[in-house]
Structures are given as C-alpha cells and as structure tokens.
Scaffold this motif. Structure first.
Motif, short mmCIF file in Angstrom:
data_model
loop_
_atom_site.label_atom_id
_atom_site.label_comp_id
_atom_site.label_asym_id
_atom_site.label_seq_id
_atom_site.Cartn_x
_atom_site.Cartn_y
_atom_site.Cartn_z
N PRO A 34 0.82 -1.23 0.00
CA PRO A 34 0.00 0.00 0.00
C PRO A 34 0.85 1.27 0.00
O PRO A 34 0.52 2.24 -0.67
N SER A 35 1.96 1.25 0.73
CA SER A 35 2.83 2.43 0.78
C SER A 35 3.35 2.79 -0.60
O SER A 35 3.49 3.96 -0.94
N LEU A 36 3.65 1.77 -1.38
CA LEU A 36 4.21 2.02 -2.72
C LEU A 36 3.12 2.34 -3.73
O LEU A 36 3.28 3.21 -4.58
N PHE A 41 -0.98 5.38 -7.63
CA PHE A 41 -2.34 5.48 -8.15
C PHE A 41 -2.83 6.93 -8.16
O PHE A 41 -3.49 7.37 -9.10
N PHE A 42 -2.49 7.65 -7.12
CA PHE A 42 -2.86 9.07 -7.10
C PHE A 42 -2.18 9.78 -8.27
O PHE A 42 -2.80 10.59 -8.98
N TRP A 127 9.57 7.44 -2.93
CA TRP A 127 9.97 8.51 -3.85
C TRP A 127 10.78 7.96 -5.02
O TRP A 127 10.63 8.42 -6.14
N THR A 128 11.62 6.99 -4.74
CA THR A 128 12.44 6.40 -5.82
C THR A 128 11.53 5.83 -6.90
O THR A 128 11.72 6.08 -8.10
#
Lengths: 262, 259
Positions: A34-36, A41-42, A127-128
């Motif tokens: 979910p974190s990734l 998706f946003f 971020w990467t």
C-alpha cells in the motif's frame, strides 16, 4: 554487575527501533505494497486522468501537468509515509511491544527518533519508485539540481512533521483505533490546498481556505522548484521548519503520556 | 421464495440493518468521505467546465455521480467486515448448526447494504442539490438515481461477502479497500471519457466498469432520460452482483466444509 548490560543511549535506541521498523516494512507485503501503490495510483489518476486540465484558460504552469501533479503526490507520499509509521507505532503499543521499548531504552526520545528514521526510509523508497514512474511518463523537470534539493528538502521536512504528528497521536491513544485521527487531518489539509489547479484558478470557499492553508505555500514552492522558477521559498521553508518543531513538542507530550500509562 | 426461506432472510436482514444503523463508525465515513471529495472536486476543478466539449456548465452536477459510486464502495468494506466479524467470533459456525440456508444468510446480510445505500444516496442527492447540482431527468430521475445507487451498493456488498468468506478476516477485508479505490481513480471520475487525453489512461478508463456506472448517473443528471447508459449501468451492477453472489456462495460452502 560486570555482566549487566549498559542501558542503550539515544543513538543506539533510535538505530534499533529504526532497524526493526524498516525490517517489518520491507518483509511484510501488507505494509510495503500500500505504501508504494497509493502514491502511484494518485499520480496516475491525477497526472493521467486530468491532463486536459492543463488546457483550462489561465493554467500556465510551464513544466506541464505531470510535473504539476508530481509535486503534490511527492508531498502527499511524504506525509503519508509518516502517517503509516504512526500506524506501526500504534500497533506496537497495542500489542505491548512498545512497552518493552519503554522498559529497555534509557533515552526514550530515541524511540521516536527511530520511528522517524523508519518513516524517512519508507518515504525514500516510495519517492524512488515515484520518480522512476514520473520520468517514464515523460515528466519535464526544468529546475536545476539546487532546485531539486529544495524540493526534496521540503518533502523531507513534511515527512518528519507528519511522523511526529502521528507519533503524538499514537502514543496518546496507544491503539490502532487512533488511525483515523492520524490520517484524517492530514488528508483534509492536503486536499484543501490547490491540488488540481494553481491557487489563482481557484474561486469561492476553496480559494479562501487554500489561501490560509500552510500546505499551499509548500505546494507552490515545490512547483516553483520543479519548474525552475522558485517562489515563496522563504515562507515554505519557514512553515516546513516550524511544523516539525511544533509536532516534536506534541510527540514529546505523547511520550510522557505513554510513560505515565506504563 | 418459500415461507421458511422468507422468515430466515427476514431475521438475518433485520439483524444486518440494526447492526449497520448501530455502528456510526460505519455510517459516518461512508457519508463524510464522498461528500468531502465532492466539495474538494467541485471547488478545485470548477474551471474544467470551460474545456471544449465538457458536457455541462455545472461541475458539481458532473462530479455528483462520483459520490454514489464512492459511497457504494464502502459497502464492500462494511458488509465484508460485518461478516468477517461473524466468522471471527464463531457466529457463522453457530449459524451453520441451524437449518439456515446459505442463500438466506447471504441475502440477509445484504440488507444492511441496502439501507446504507439508500441513506447515502438520499444524503448525497440532498447535498448536491443544495450545492447547485441539477437533475436533467427531473423527479423521475431522482427515483432512478436512488434505485441505481442502491443496486450498485448491493452489488459491491456481495463482493464484500465473498472477500469475508474467502479470507475470514476483518483486517484482510479492510485491506481490500484501497484496491477498490483504484477502480474509481482509474475511471472517468474527474473528466468525461472524451476529454481524457492521456492514451493509456483513456484505454484503462474505457474498459473500467466504474466509468459506465458513473456515466449512468451522469446521463440522468446531465442529459435526461438516455436508455443506453442507464441499461449499461444497471447491467454492470447486475453482473457484479451475480459474480459476487456466485463467488460468495462457493466460498460459503468451502468455509462450512472447513469448519
């Protein structure tokens, strides 16, 4: 007493807590995925689905809509990296693991610092991936290296502020039931900023709210950095530095509550 | 439906409705989150109506459709979490010892979704109308919107039943929530399909059923009575319901064999 272990100091505690949190994050797909995926998706939805918004009269962001939305998603992922770490902290309190931290750590501020380091790691991983996807999607970066340092510096400070906010809530409520309280204010303040179009194109109540919303300055400065035209930099960094200080006091209060609760 | 089955469904439906109404933690987010998104989108993307080809001058009318679909997505979580709790607490095992039929269990559990869907749709319509949205299809359109909203909510609820029976865990059902939001975000949520200029996004949105659910609502809100989008919307809701219930019935059999 020669065999007795010396109580762990600030750095040792922070390192140990961070290591465990990062290990859990990397080895549990329920935390990692979910974190990734959420920021991606946003980003896909906003930059892909709303690209035509760049044709709205008055929209004059020079680096294009993908870069415009990248800054929002970057700051959003920074903030939610902190919130998700707050969830982990709350879970540790709920399961009793955090009480063992409190017993073992001589310097308990190191516990919060450890979670904050884990939140930073979590954000860096996200971020990467986000940058890679943005570049593949054709994002234009018109800012210089210094501008990008400014952009990621802002994101980093947002991450620290959000972690300290979430930590303060987690240590006060000490249950995952505090999760909505951690994420809802951040969700609200992020989306009450100029998310889809620049501030000048907003009107009505949302413009009035966005003008006084501190996230607006962060977004405008971030978008200025990526387009190579820095703007409201002083205000943005002042906000980004004050927030972690305020939330450090908030989390210290939370730590005292957790200590008092035993 | 036989009298016995009707009684069984009725008892479970009553329990499901009361359970939903007694849990503000289920109702409040299902009402507040879609309304918040409505407010933010209606304010932030108002200027999108000036794009050539945008179907209406009122962005709130266009974006109101999202609230119904987003609200319906909450029924995946709410229905699934309720059933998962029944599994975790052993209530389902006790039900399995009674002559209760599987069909009654599954149908009864969707009654809560029905009530929640109706409450949501009325609230969203009221807020939308107060905020300046229009309904081109008139008073009959209001009824059709309510009907479509409830149908979609029940359809998504059946997916929640399947998820709960398959996983047996409330946490796992909650974890599915973001996955369903992906369908919403990768649809014609914020702009009409024709105005989505990014090729890959246009392709994804074109094959995403949520796009056509949104278009069914928008046809009533913006165009008036257009049978095509409406039939497609109800057809997709029926297909999701059929898939969800079939999968849930199979998962129920497997779970009862396991226990």
């Amino acid at each position: 007493m020669s065999a007795a272990a010396k109580p762990a100091g600030f750095l040792a505690v922070a390192r140990a807590v961070a290591w465990r949190s990062i290990h859990l994050f990397l080895h549990n797909p329920a935390f990692l995925i979910p974190s990734l995926l959420f920021p991606l998706f946003f980003f896909a939805s906003f930059a892909g689905g709303l690209a035509a918004v760049a044709n709205v009269p008055g929209f004059d962001f020079p680096s294009g809509y993908t870069a415009f939305q990248f800054v929002f998603v970057l700051l959003q992922s920074a903030a939610f990296g902190g919130v998700f770490t707050g969830f982990a902290m709350a879970r540790d309190f709920e399961t009793g693991f955090a009480r063992r931290y409190l017993l073992a750590a001589a310097n308990r501020q190191g516990i919060v610092a450890g979670y904050a380091l884990a939140a930073l790691f979590r954000a860096l991983v996200t971020w990467t991936l986000l940058i890679a996807v943005a570049l593949v999607a054709g994002m234009e970066i018109d800012g210089s290296g210094v501008d990008l340092v400014g952009l990621f510096g802002l994101a980093l400070l947002v991450n620290v502020a959000a972690t300290l906010w979430a930590a303060g809530v987690a240590m006060r409520i000490r249950s995952i039931q505090g999760a909505p309280l951690m994420q809802l204010p951040i969700f609200l303040i992020l989306f009450l900023a100029p998310v889809y179009v620049p501030l000048d194109l907003l009107s009505g109540w949302i413009h009035a709210v966005a003008v006084v919303n501190p996230v607006t300055a962060l977004l405008e400065a971030g978008r200025g950095f990526i387009s190579g035209d820095p703007t409201v930099v002083g205000l943005a960094f002042a906000i980004a530095l004050v927030l972690p200080i305020l939330f450090a006091l908030w989390s210290r209060g939370g730590l005292r509550r957790a200590e008092a609760a035993g | 439906m036989s009298g016995e089955l009707r009684t069984q469904v009725g008892q479970l439906a009553r329990r499901s409705v009361l359970r939903t109404l007694r849990q503000p933690a289920q109702i409040v987010p299902a009402l507040v989150f879609p309304l918040f998104l409505l407010a933010v989108n209606a304010g932030g993307l108002k200027d999108a109506t000036s794009l050539p080809g945008f179907p209406t001058d009122s962005y709130i009318t266009f974006v109101l459709a999202i609230t119904f679909v987003q609200g319906a997505l909450f029924s995946v979580m709410n229905t699934g979490t309720d059933l998962a709790r029944d599994i975790e607490t052993g209530f389902l095992n006790r039900m399995a010892l009674t002559p209760l039929r599987g069909a009654a269990l599954l149908s009864g559990l969707l009654a809560g979704s029905f009530v929640l869907g109706l409450v949501q749709a009325v609230a969203f319509l009221a807020v939308g109308l107060i905020g300046g949205a229009g309904i081109a299809a008139g008073a009959g359109g209001v009824l059709m919107i309510l009907l479509l909203a409830v149908a979609i909510t029940i359809a998504f609820g059946s997916i929640g039943l399947f998820a709960a029976l398959r996983t047996g865990s409330g946490e796992a059902v909650q974890g599915l929530f973001p996955a369903f939001f992906v369908f919403l975000f990768l649809s014609s949520m914020a702009l009409p399909l024709d105005l989505i200029t990014t090729d890959w996004f246009h392709t994804v949105a074109s094959i995403n059923p949520v796009t056509y659910l949104l278009e069914a609502f928008r046809s009533l809100l913006i165009e008036g009575w257009e049978p095509g989008p409406l039939l497609l919307g109800f057809g997709i809701a029926a297909a999701i319901f059929a898939l969800g219930m079939t999968a849930a019935a199979r998962a129920l059999k497997t779970r009862l064999v396991r226990t």
